[in-house]
Write a protein that holds these residues in place. Structure first.
Motif, PDB file in Angstrom:
ATOM      1  N   GLN A  32     -22.973  35.330  -6.117  1.00  0.00           N
ATOM      2  CA  GLN A  32     -22.611  34.425  -7.203  1.00  0.00           C
ATOM      3  C   GLN A  32     -21.979  35.194  -8.368  1.00  0.00           C
ATOM      4  O   GLN A  32     -21.032  34.711  -8.995  1.00  0.00           O
ATOM      5  CB  GLN A  32     -23.846  33.654  -7.676  1.00  0.00           C
ATOM      6  N   LEU A  33     -22.483  36.383  -8.641  1.00  0.00           N
ATOM      7  CA  LEU A  33     -21.910  37.196  -9.716  1.00  0.00           C
ATOM      8  C   LEU A  33     -20.469  37.579  -9.390  1.00  0.00           C
ATOM      9  O   LEU A  33     -19.565  37.417 -10.223  1.00  0.00           O
ATOM     10  CB  LEU A  33     -22.750  38.447  -9.928  1.00  0.00           C
TER      11      LEU A  33
ATOM     12  N   ALA B 110     -32.495  37.231  -1.838  1.00  0.00           N
ATOM     13  CA  ALA B 110     -32.330  36.777  -3.229  1.00  0.00           C
ATOM     14  C   ALA B 110     -31.329  37.646  -3.984  1.00  0.00           C
ATOM     15  O   ALA B 110     -30.456  37.126  -4.703  1.00  0.00           O
ATOM     16  CB  ALA B 110     -33.681  36.789  -3.939  1.00  0.00           C
ATOM     17  N   VAL B 111     -31.408  38.946  -3.808  1.00  0.00           N
ATOM     18  CA  VAL B 111     -30.464  39.843  -4.481  1.00  0.00           C
ATOM     19  C   VAL B 111     -29.051  39.634  -3.926  1.00  0.00           C
ATOM     20  O   VAL B 111     -28.063  39.659  -4.672  1.00  0.00           O
ATOM     21  CB  VAL B 111     -30.921  41.312  -4.337  1.00  0.00           C
ATOM     22  N   GLY B 112     -28.944  39.386  -2.632  1.00  0.00           N
ATOM     23  CA  GLY B 112     -27.641  39.115  -2.037  1.00  0.00           C
ATOM     24  C   GLY B 112     -27.010  37.847  -2.578  1.00  0.00           C
ATOM     25  O   GLY B 112     -25.804  37.812  -2.872  1.00  0.00           O
ATOM     26  N   ILE B 113     -27.796  36.776  -2.714  1.00  0.00           N
ATOM     27  CA  ILE B 113     -27.282  35.526  -3.265  1.00  0.00           C
ATOM     28  C   ILE B 113     -26.851  35.721  -4.721  1.00  0.00           C
ATOM     29  O   ILE B 113     -25.786  35.237  -5.130  1.00  0.00           O
ATOM     30  CB  ILE B 113     -28.335  34.410  -3.141  1.00  0.00           C
ATOM     31  N   CYS B 114     -27.657  36.431  -5.496  1.00  0.00           N
ATOM     32  CA  CYS B 114     -27.286  36.686  -6.896  1.00  0.00           C
ATOM     33  C   CYS B 114     -26.020  37.525  -6.986  1.00  0.00           C
ATOM     34  O   CYS B 114     -25.146  37.253  -7.819  1.00  0.00           O
ATOM     35  CB  CYS B 114     -28.437  37.382  -7.618  1.00  0.00           C
TER      36      CYS B 114
ATOM     37  N   ILE C 199     -17.054  36.343 -11.370  1.00  0.00           N
ATOM     38  CA  ILE C 199     -16.165  37.313 -12.007  1.00  0.00           C
ATOM     39  C   ILE C 199     -14.755  37.207 -11.442  1.00  0.00           C
ATOM     40  O   ILE C 199     -13.769  37.317 -12.172  1.00  0.00           O
ATOM     41  CB  ILE C 199     -16.721  38.740 -11.839  1.00  0.00           C
ATOM     42  N   THR C 200     -14.634  36.965 -10.136  1.00  0.00           N
ATOM     43  CA  THR C 200     -13.304  36.991  -9.531  1.00  0.00           C
ATOM     44  C   THR C 200     -12.585  35.651  -9.577  1.00  0.00           C
ATOM     45  O   THR C 200     -11.355  35.627  -9.683  1.00  0.00           O
ATOM     46  CB  THR C 200     -13.386  37.464  -8.071  1.00  0.00           C
ATOM     47  N   THR C 201     -13.296  34.514  -9.478  1.00  0.00           N
ATOM     48  CA  THR C 201     -12.584  33.248  -9.337  1.00  0.00           C
ATOM     49  C   THR C 201     -12.839  32.239 -10.447  1.00  0.00           C
ATOM     50  O   THR C 201     -12.132  31.235 -10.493  1.00  0.00           O
ATOM     51  CB  THR C 201     -12.949  32.576  -7.995  1.00  0.00           C
ATOM     52  N   ASN C 202     -13.803  32.441 -11.307  1.00  0.00           N
ATOM     53  CA  ASN C 202     -14.082  31.475 -12.363  1.00  0.00           C
ATOM     54  C   ASN C 202     -12.955  31.488 -13.387  1.00  0.00           C
ATOM     55  O   ASN C 202     -12.614  32.532 -13.936  1.00  0.00           O
ATOM     56  CB  ASN C 202     -15.407  31.798 -13.051  1.00  0.00           C
TER      57      ASN C 202
END
Length: 91
Positions: free
Chosen positions: A31-32, A24-28, A36-39
């Motif tokens: 996504q973070l 769960a921490v890895g998925i979060c 930050i890098t591509t949005n």
């Protein structure tokens, strides 16, 4: 005191909980970092923030239509469609 804490938390029964929390921490985290890098709506540097709102629809389309979404676009939304069809479709 430290040995009682380790004997309480370092047990074989707790390892699946650690694994689930790690996933769960890895998925979060993934996504973070992805946001930050591509949005295109997230601007970290001061120069990019000063630009204001940009109407760059191509960049937004590229961000929203990522590889996983393109892969599952024409797939059936079932996990096992052949088994589901066998049990639900009449002959």
């Amino acid at each position: 005191m430290a040995s009682s804490a380790t004997s309480r938390w370092i047990r074989p029964e707790v390892f699946p909980l650690f694994a689930a929390m790690g996933v769960a921490v890895g998925i979060c985290g993934f996504q973070l970092i992805r946001n930050i890098t591509t949005n295109p709506e997230v601007r970290v540097s001061k120069e990019n923030r000063a630009a204001g709102v940009l109407d760059n629809f191509a960049e937004g389309e590229k961000y929203s239509e990522h590889g996983l979404r393109r892969f599952v676009r024409n797939k059936s939304p079932q996990i096992m469609p052949s088994i589901n069809g066998f049990f639900s479709d009449p002959n």
